[in-house]
Design a protein around this motif. Sequence first.
Motif, PDB file in Angstrom:
ATOM      1  N   ASN A   1      47.723  54.033 -16.677  1.00 36.28           N
ATOM      2  CA  ASN A   1      47.115  55.349 -16.889  1.00 36.28           C
ATOM      3  C   ASN A   1      47.801  56.093 -18.027  1.00 36.28           C
ATOM      4  OD1 ASN A   1      45.120  57.141 -14.904  1.00 36.28           O
ATOM      5  ND2 ASN A   1      45.672  55.135 -14.073  1.00 36.28           N
ATOM      6  N   ALA A   2      49.130  56.038 -18.044  1.00 35.46           N
ATOM      7  CA  ALA A   2      49.894  56.740 -19.080  1.00 35.46           C
ATOM      8  C   ALA A   2      49.583  56.191 -20.465  1.00 35.46           C
ATOM      9  CB  ALA A   2      51.386  56.632 -18.789  1.00 35.46           C
ATOM     10  N   LEU A   3      49.532  54.864 -20.582  1.00 36.80           N
ATOM     11  CA  LEU A   3      49.253  54.234 -21.877  1.00 36.80           C
ATOM     12  C   LEU A   3      47.805  54.453 -22.304  1.00 36.80           C
ATOM     13  CD1 LEU A   3      51.233  50.898 -21.380  1.00 36.80           C
ATOM     14  CD2 LEU A   3      51.879  52.839 -22.826  1.00 36.80           C
TER      15      LEU A   3
ATOM     16  N   SER B   1      47.560  57.954 -23.803  1.00 34.67           N
ATOM     17  CA  SER B   1      48.440  58.266 -24.927  1.00 34.67           C
ATOM     18  C   SER B   1      47.856  57.900 -26.289  1.00 34.67           C
ATOM     19  CB  SER B   1      49.783  57.552 -24.746  1.00 34.67           C
ATOM     20  OG  SER B   1      50.440  57.999 -23.580  1.00 34.67           O
ATOM     21  N   ASP B   2      48.335  58.642 -27.285  1.00 34.18           N
ATOM     22  CA  ASP B   2      48.040  58.300 -28.673  1.00 34.18           C
ATOM     23  C   ASP B   2      48.999  57.223 -29.164  1.00 34.18           C
ATOM     24  OD1 ASP B   2      45.965  60.370 -29.176  1.00 34.18           O
ATOM     25  OD2 ASP B   2      47.630  61.741 -28.797  1.00 34.18           O
ATOM     26  N   SER B   3      50.220  57.255 -28.625  1.00 34.40           N
ATOM     27  CA  SER B   3      51.218  56.277 -29.063  1.00 34.40           C
ATOM     28  C   SER B   3      52.268  56.093 -27.970  1.00 34.40           C
ATOM     29  CB  SER B   3      51.892  56.728 -30.367  1.00 34.40           C
ATOM     30  OG  SER B   3      52.603  57.934 -30.182  1.00 34.40           O
ATOM     31  N   VAL B   4      53.142  55.115 -28.191  1.00 34.62           N
ATOM     32  CA  VAL B   4      54.183  54.812 -27.209  1.00 34.62           C
ATOM     33  C   VAL B   4      55.518  54.611 -27.910  1.00 34.62           C
ATOM     34  CG1 VAL B   4      53.478  52.373 -27.221  1.00 34.62           C
ATOM     35  CG2 VAL B   4      54.913  53.230 -25.359  1.00 34.62           C
ATOM     36  N   ILE B   5      56.548  55.235 -27.362  1.00 39.30           N
ATOM     37  CA  ILE B   5      57.923  54.997 -27.793  1.00 39.30           C
ATOM     38  C   ILE B   5      58.544  54.039 -26.792  1.00 39.30           C
ATOM     39  CG2 ILE B   5      60.234  56.021 -28.035  1.00 39.30           C
ATOM     40  CD1 ILE B   5      58.884  58.572 -29.030  1.00 39.30           C
TER      41      ILE B   5
ATOM     42  N   ASN C   1      52.542  42.749 -24.539  1.00 40.09           N
ATOM     43  CA  ASN C   1      51.296  42.124 -24.090  1.00 40.09           C
ATOM     44  C   ASN C   1      50.431  43.130 -23.329  1.00 40.09           C
ATOM     45  OD1 ASN C   1      49.598  39.726 -23.779  1.00 40.09           O
ATOM     46  ND2 ASN C   1      50.099  39.887 -21.611  1.00 40.09           N
ATOM     47  N   THR C   2      51.075  43.954 -22.489  1.00 41.29           N
ATOM     48  CA  THR C   2      50.349  44.996 -21.764  1.00 41.29           C
ATOM     49  C   THR C   2      49.722  45.987 -22.741  1.00 41.29           C
ATOM     50  OG1 THR C   2      51.803  44.805 -19.839  1.00 41.29           O
ATOM     51  CG2 THR C   2      50.557  46.845 -20.058  1.00 41.29           C
ATOM     52  N   ILE C   3      50.487  46.402 -23.741  1.00 43.15           N
ATOM     53  CA  ILE C   3      49.973  47.330 -24.755  1.00 43.15           C
ATOM     54  C   ILE C   3      48.785  46.707 -25.494  1.00 43.15           C
ATOM     55  CG2 ILE C   3      50.520  48.456 -26.959  1.00 43.15           C
ATOM     56  CD1 ILE C   3      53.386  48.841 -25.853  1.00 43.15           C
ATOM     57  N   LYS C   4      48.885  45.429 -25.801  1.00 43.88           N
ATOM     58  CA  LYS C   4      47.794  44.730 -26.485  1.00 43.88           C
ATOM     59  C   LYS C   4      46.521  44.726 -25.638  1.00 43.88           C
ATOM     60  CE  LYS C   4      46.694  40.233 -28.584  1.00 43.88           C
ATOM     61  NZ  LYS C   4      47.193  38.859 -28.838  1.00 43.88           N
ATOM     62  N   ILE C   5      46.668  44.471 -24.334  1.00 41.95           N
ATOM     63  CA  ILE C   5      45.516  44.451 -23.428  1.00 41.95           C
ATOM     64  C   ILE C   5      44.887  45.841 -23.326  1.00 41.95           C
ATOM     65  CG2 ILE C   5      44.811  44.151 -21.011  1.00 41.95           C
ATOM     66  CD1 ILE C   5      46.998  41.940 -20.846  1.00 41.95           C
ATOM     67  N   ILE C   6      45.745  46.862 -23.163  1.00 39.71           N
ATOM     68  CA  ILE C   6      45.235  48.231 -23.053  1.00 39.71           C
ATOM     69  C   ILE C   6      44.540  48.654 -24.341  1.00 39.71           C
ATOM     70  CG2 ILE C   6      45.983  50.662 -22.915  1.00 39.71           C
ATOM     71  CD1 ILE C   6      48.005  49.684 -20.788  1.00 39.71           C
ATOM     72  N   LYS C   7      45.095  48.252 -25.459  1.00 42.14           N
ATOM     73  CA  LYS C   7      44.490  48.591 -26.751  1.00 42.14           C
ATOM     74  C   LYS C   7      43.114  47.939 -26.907  1.00 42.14           C
ATOM     75  CE  LYS C   7      45.708  48.609 -31.674  1.00 42.14           C
ATOM     76  NZ  LYS C   7      45.657  50.053 -31.927  1.00 42.14           N
ATOM     77  N   SER C   8      42.978  46.724 -26.392  1.00 42.66           N
ATOM     78  CA  SER C   8      41.707  46.005 -26.539  1.00 42.66           C
ATOM     79  C   SER C   8      40.668  46.395 -25.494  1.00 42.66           C
ATOM     80  CB  SER C   8      41.941  44.487 -26.483  1.00 42.66           C
ATOM     81  OG  SER C   8      42.428  44.106 -25.211  1.00 42.66           O
ATOM     82  N   LYS C   9      41.127  46.816 -24.314  1.00 49.00           N
ATOM     83  CA  LYS C   9      40.199  47.077 -23.207  1.00 49.00           C
ATOM     84  C   LYS C   9      39.988  48.558 -22.887  1.00 49.00           C
ATOM     85  CE  LYS C   9      39.965  42.598 -22.028  1.00 49.00           C
ATOM     86  NZ  LYS C   9      38.726  41.797 -22.105  1.00 49.00           N
ATOM     87  N   LEU C  10      41.039  49.379 -23.033  1.00 50.88           N
ATOM     88  CA  LEU C  10      40.991  50.748 -22.518  1.00 50.88           C
ATOM     89  C   LEU C  10      41.221  51.847 -23.552  1.00 50.88           C
ATOM     90  CD1 LEU C  10      43.114  50.080 -19.290  1.00 50.88           C
ATOM     91  CD2 LEU C  10      40.627  50.379 -19.377  1.00 50.88           C
TER      92      LEU C  10
ATOM     93  N   PRO D   1      41.633  51.868 -27.630  1.00 51.53           N
ATOM     94  CA  PRO D   1      41.745  51.249 -28.957  1.00 51.53           C
ATOM     95  C   PRO D   1      42.646  52.016 -29.929  1.00 51.53           C
ATOM     96  CG  PRO D   1      39.452  51.370 -28.248  1.00 51.53           C
ATOM     97  CD  PRO D   1      40.235  52.188 -27.279  1.00 51.53           C
ATOM     98  N   ALA D   2      42.831  53.308 -29.684  1.00 50.12           N
ATOM     99  CA  ALA D   2      43.605  54.137 -30.607  1.00 50.12           C
ATOM    100  C   ALA D   2      45.117  54.072 -30.352  1.00 50.12           C
ATOM    101  CB  ALA D   2      43.144  55.599 -30.512  1.00 50.12           C
ATOM    102  N   LEU D   3      45.536  53.399 -29.288  1.00 54.69           N
ATOM    103  CA  LEU D   3      46.960  53.358 -28.933  1.00 54.69           C
ATOM    104  C   LEU D   3      47.779  52.649 -30.014  1.00 54.69           C
ATOM    105  CD1 LEU D   3      49.139  53.927 -26.752  1.00 54.69           C
ATOM    106  CD2 LEU D   3      48.630  51.660 -25.814  1.00 54.69           C
ATOM    107  N   GLU D   4      48.866  53.315 -30.430  1.00 52.41           N
ATOM    108  CA  GLU D   4      49.765  52.744 -31.435  1.00 52.41           C
ATOM    109  C   GLU D   4      51.197  52.720 -30.904  1.00 52.41           C
ATOM    110  OE1 GLU D   4      49.457  55.153 -34.898  1.00 52.41           O
ATOM    111  OE2 GLU D   4      47.491  54.366 -35.492  1.00 52.41           O
ATOM    112  N   ILE D   5      52.008  51.869 -31.479  1.00 51.49           N
ATOM    113  CA  ILE D   5      53.442  51.898 -31.172  1.00 51.49           C
ATOM    114  C   ILE D   5      54.092  52.894 -32.116  1.00 51.49           C
ATOM    115  CG2 ILE D   5      55.604  50.612 -31.174  1.00 51.49           C
ATOM    116  CD1 ILE D   5      54.019  48.119 -30.395  1.00 51.49           C
ATOM    117  N   GLU D   6      54.606  53.984 -31.539  1.00 49.70           N
ATOM    118  CA  GLU D   6      55.277  55.008 -32.349  1.00 49.70           C
ATOM    119  C   GLU D   6      56.578  54.461 -32.904  1.00 49.70           C
ATOM    120  OE1 GLU D   6      55.148  58.456 -34.244  1.00 49.70           O
ATOM    121  OE2 GLU D   6      53.762  58.223 -32.559  1.00 49.70           O
ATOM    122  N   GLY D   7      57.271  53.688 -32.067  1.00 54.66           N
ATOM    123  CA  GLY D   7      58.505  53.096 -32.546  1.00 54.66           C
ATOM    124  C   GLY D   7      59.370  52.549 -31.425  1.00 54.66           C
ATOM    125  N   PHE D   8      60.271  51.653 -31.806  1.00 54.03           N
ATOM    126  CA  PHE D   8      61.285  51.122 -30.896  1.00 54.03           C
ATOM    127  C   PHE D   8      62.554  51.957 -31.097  1.00 54.03           C
ATOM    128  CE2 PHE D   8      58.376  47.681 -31.677  1.00 54.03           C
ATOM    129  CZ  PHE D   8      58.262  47.047 -30.450  1.00 54.03           C
TER     130      PHE D   8
END
Length: 256
Positions: free
Chosen positions: A136-138, A141-145, A163-172, A174-181
């Motif tokens: 739900n959080a991902l 969100s617009d992005s994830v740290i 892998n979870t981020i990739k699935i969420i981006k493809s299924k739920l 699409p705008a989700l980005e990795i803000e940074g590590f």
Amino acid sequence: MGKIIALANQKGGVGKTTTTINLAASLAALERNVLIVDADPQANASSGFGIDVKSLKNSIYECLINGFEPLDAIVHSEMEGLDILPSHIDLVGAEIEMLNIEKREYVLRNLLLPLKEKYDYILIDCSPSLGLITVNALTASDSVIIPFQCEYFALEGISKLLNTIKIIKSKLNPALEIEGFLITMYDARLRVANQYYEEIKRLFQDLVFTTVIQRNIKLVEAAGSGKPAILYEVDSKGAINHMQLAKELMEKSLKK
């Protein structure tokens, strides 16, 4: 229009909550309006601001399960411009209760979207799992740290999160980005820490924040006192590091 950022890593003890609290406080000190969404049943981001979670009438649980308005559950902190949507131990059972909700992955997104007009940054402190609340959080969100330590097991677990981020981006979402590590609890005196830092930079390159959060006892003391480091000891390494992170985050936002 504000930005929603999840702080996520299914590995516990990597500094997610500490980063959430102190990044939020630093952004507020830079005159940004910030909301912390405590999406962890342990409620450490809430107690980290001195909130007595046991006495709460409303929390994120009531918002997710009973449809309460977030504005009715939000608690104002002692810092101007910094609010908290607190958590509660009841959130442990929320994932099971949400199974029968239609479009259950979008519940948090629907709650937070109207708040983007009120806040410059909404930071979601995720639990150390990849369950439905974190999904739900991902999705919201617009992005994830992604905070993590320079050690072998931290790198080992990153692939599952990516892998979870990739699935969420493809299924739920699409705008989700990795803000940074974000490198946390860093001790430059340790050779192994330096080795993994170089490996992380090699693997993720520009996605690694320039700012590094150094290991600092004042961060631990501040959390125990129910205050962010900037209010506990403004000149501490922990406070300075997180102010640097806030400035770097704001600069990245301006470039996009």
